[in-house]
Motif scaffolding. Structure first.
Motif, PDB file in Angstrom:
ATOM      1  N   MET A   1       0.850  -1.200   0.000  1.00  0.00           N
ATOM      2  CA  MET A   1       0.000   0.000   0.000  1.00  0.00           C
ATOM      3  C   MET A   1       0.884   1.248   0.000  1.00  0.00           C
ATOM      4  N   SER A   2       0.517   2.206  -0.852  1.00  0.00           N
ATOM      5  CA  SER A   2       1.313   3.429  -0.871  1.00  0.00           C
ATOM      6  C   SER A   2       0.599   4.486  -0.024  1.00  0.00           C
ATOM      7  N   ILE A   3       1.252   4.935   1.019  1.00  0.00           N
ATOM      8  CA  ILE A   3       0.576   5.859   1.933  1.00  0.00           C
ATOM      9  C   ILE A   3       0.999   7.299   1.671  1.00  0.00           C
ATOM     10  N   GLN A   4       0.056   8.195   1.924  1.00  0.00           N
ATOM     11  CA  GLN A   4       0.326   9.625   1.820  1.00  0.00           C
ATOM     12  C   GLN A   4       1.247   9.995   2.979  1.00  0.00           C
ATOM     13  N   LYS A   5       2.450  10.453   2.667  1.00  0.00           N
ATOM     14  CA  LYS A   5       3.417  10.704   3.738  1.00  0.00           C
ATOM     15  C   LYS A   5       3.477  12.186   4.105  1.00  0.00           C
ATOM     16  N   THR A   6       2.429  12.661   4.753  1.00  0.00           N
ATOM     17  CA  THR A   6       2.418  14.032   5.250  1.00  0.00           C
ATOM     18  C   THR A   6       2.210  14.009   6.755  1.00  0.00           C
ATOM     19  N   ALA A   7       3.082  14.696   7.472  1.00  0.00           N
ATOM     20  CA  ALA A   7       3.015  14.719   8.940  1.00  0.00           C
ATOM     21  C   ALA A   7       2.829  16.145   9.439  1.00  0.00           C
ATOM     22  N   ILE A   8       2.121  16.269  10.554  1.00  0.00           N
ATOM     23  CA  ILE A   8       1.987  17.555  11.237  1.00  0.00           C
ATOM     24  C   ILE A   8       2.632  17.409  12.610  1.00  0.00           C
ATOM     25  N   VAL A   9       3.503  18.355  12.941  1.00  0.00           N
ATOM     26  CA  VAL A   9       4.093  18.377  14.292  1.00  0.00           C
ATOM     27  C   VAL A   9       3.762  19.729  14.905  1.00  0.00           C
ATOM     28  N   THR A  10       3.060  19.740  16.031  1.00  0.00           N
ATOM     29  CA  THR A  10       2.712  21.010  16.679  1.00  0.00           C
ATOM     30  C   THR A  10       3.801  21.402  17.675  1.00  0.00           C
ATOM     31  N   GLY A  11       3.907  22.693  17.920  1.00  0.00           N
ATOM     32  CA  GLY A  11       4.952  23.181  18.834  1.00  0.00           C
ATOM     33  C   GLY A  11       6.332  22.871  18.286  1.00  0.00           C
ATOM     34  N   ALA A  12       6.484  22.992  16.956  1.00  0.00           N
ATOM     35  CA  ALA A  12       7.693  22.486  16.299  1.00  0.00           C
ATOM     36  C   ALA A  12       8.720  23.568  15.976  1.00  0.00           C
ATOM     37  N   ALA A  13       8.520  24.777  16.476  1.00  0.00           N
ATOM     38  CA  ALA A  13       9.501  25.840  16.201  1.00  0.00           C
ATOM     39  C   ALA A  13      10.800  25.630  16.962  1.00  0.00           C
ATOM     40  N   ARG A  14      10.727  24.833  18.024  1.00  0.00           N
ATOM     41  CA  ARG A  14      11.952  24.621  18.822  1.00  0.00           C
ATOM     42  C   ARG A  14      11.798  23.342  19.649  1.00  0.00           C
ATOM     43  N   GLY A  15      12.846  23.029  20.387  1.00  0.00           N
ATOM     44  CA  GLY A  15      12.778  21.938  21.363  1.00  0.00           C
ATOM     45  C   GLY A  15      12.474  20.580  20.751  1.00  0.00           C
ATOM     46  N   ILE A  16      11.674  19.817  21.476  1.00  0.00           N
ATOM     47  CA  ILE A  16      11.357  18.446  21.054  1.00  0.00           C
ATOM     48  C   ILE A  16      10.655  18.457  19.699  1.00  0.00           C
ATOM     49  N   GLY A  17       9.712  19.371  19.508  1.00  0.00           N
ATOM     50  CA  GLY A  17       8.948  19.426  18.262  1.00  0.00           C
ATOM     51  C   GLY A  17       9.851  19.646  17.056  1.00  0.00           C
ATOM     52  N   ALA A  18      10.835  20.527  17.202  1.00  0.00           N
ATOM     53  CA  ALA A  18      11.766  20.791  16.092  1.00  0.00           C
ATOM     54  C   ALA A  18      12.561  19.526  15.770  1.00  0.00           C
ATOM     55  N   GLY A  19      12.989  18.816  16.802  1.00  0.00           N
ATOM     56  CA  GLY A  19      13.734  17.563  16.595  1.00  0.00           C
ATOM     57  C   GLY A  19      12.875  16.516  15.909  1.00  0.00           C
ATOM     58  N   VAL A  20      11.607  16.434  16.326  1.00  0.00           N
ATOM     59  CA  VAL A  20      10.683  15.453  15.729  1.00  0.00           C
ATOM     60  C   VAL A  20      10.417  15.804  14.260  1.00  0.00           C
ATOM     61  N   ALA A  21      10.200  17.084  13.979  1.00  0.00           N
ATOM     62  CA  ALA A  21       9.912  17.507  12.596  1.00  0.00           C
ATOM     63  C   ALA A  21      11.077  17.132  11.682  1.00  0.00           C
ATOM     64  N   GLN A  22      12.290  17.383  12.143  1.00  0.00           N
ATOM     65  CA  GLN A  22      13.466  17.091  11.310  1.00  0.00           C
ATOM     66  C   GLN A  22      13.640  15.589  11.123  1.00  0.00           C
TER      67      GLN A  22
END
Ligand code: NAP
Length: 251
Positions: A1-22
């Motif tokens: 199955m080919s999945i749509q690979k789009t993710a949303i990370v909230t609070g992602a300007a810094r800290g844990i969220g920035a690390g998760v987004a990257q």
């Protein structure tokens, strides 16, 4: 199955969220880098793009129903229908119970619980339509109780119940929901705590590290690695779990 690979990370300007987004971008997801201030998301978007990934800066106050609806619609239109959601945005308003204002109680509940609820409700429509989705919610070891954090610990325990209920309701649509409960992670949030109690951050970290079995405090990458697992295709049989990422056992 080919999945749509789009993710949303909230609070992602810094800290844990920035690390998760990257990390999610490195794993092949187009990532919506969401925070209160859109301009503050730009450096994370630029870092992702410089590494060859795809990202979009989006300003959303996760506690604002209209902003959430509009922001998620924009992400779906510009980046693709979101199938991964990381509810990471968070604040602390610490105080002992007898000194805590009702505003500080409400502010923490609004970001962590109302925010995760509004974001998840908006994004689940895309996940259930796709028949695939991954929701990862940030809890905390504070869910087990932490002096000076009656608001935050209640919210983070609430996140665990929220997660388990999402797992029950959304499993049949191919959507998993899990929570990560970090211990001490060096970010601006833990710096703020050090400032409040008047201890230099390096001393605060060293003191915390002594209490942690692996002998160090955590980093955003430690949490990003756990998020990457829950978001992966192979983790489809893991749902409703709370993973403590704290350098040792918690219960
Ligand atoms: P952080 O450095 O303070 O980052 C949190 C981010 O969330 C900030 O960029 C903040 O934006 C944003 N944010 C706050 N309210 C928001 C809202 N209403 N809408 C959108 N974004 C909002 O915190 P962190 O340490 O990376 O923590 C990330 C998550 O992990 C939080 O849920 C936290 O509770 C949890 N956690 C952290 C630790 C730790 O030791 N650091 C431990 C356990 C759990 P502004 O800068 O504009 O306020």
């Amino acid at each position: 199955m080919s999945i749509q690979k789009t993710a949303i990370v909230t609070g992602a300007a810094r800290g844990i969220g920035a690390g998760v987004a990257q990390r999610l971008a490195a794993d092949g997801f187009a990532v919506a880098v969401v925070d209160l201030d859109e301009a503050a998301c730009k450096p994370v978007v630029e870092a992702i793009e410089a590494a060859g990934g795809r990202a979009l800066a989006v300003g959303i106050d996760v506690a604002d129903e209209q902003a959430v609806q509009a922001g998620v619609a924009r992400i779906a239109a510009e980046l693709g229908a979101p199938t991964v959601l990381v509810n990471n945005a968070g604040i602390i308003r610490d105080n002992l119970l007898f000194k805590m204002s009702a505003d500080d109680w409400d502010a923490v509940m609004n970001v962590h619980l109302r925010g995760a609820f509004l974001m998840t409700r908006a994004v689940q429509a895309h996940m259930t339509k796709a028949g695939w989705g991954r929701i990862v919610n940030l809890s905390s070891t504070s869910a087990l109780g932490n002096r000076g954090q009656v608001n935050y610990s209640a919210a983070k325990a609430g996140v665990q119940g929220f997660t388990k209920t999402l797992a029950l309701e959304l499993g049949r649509f191919g959507v998993t929901a899990n929570a990560i409960a970090p211990g001490f992670i060096a970010t601006e949030m833990t710096e703020e705590t050090a400032r409040r109690i008047g201890v230099p951050f390096e001393d605060f970290k060293a003191g915390a590290a002594k209490q942690i079995p692996v002998g160090r405090t955590g980093t955003p990458d430690d949490i990003a690695h756990a998020v990457a697992f829950f978001a992966s295709e192979g983790a489809g049989f893991v749902s409703g779990q709370v993973l403590y990422v704290a350098g040792g056992p918690k219960d």
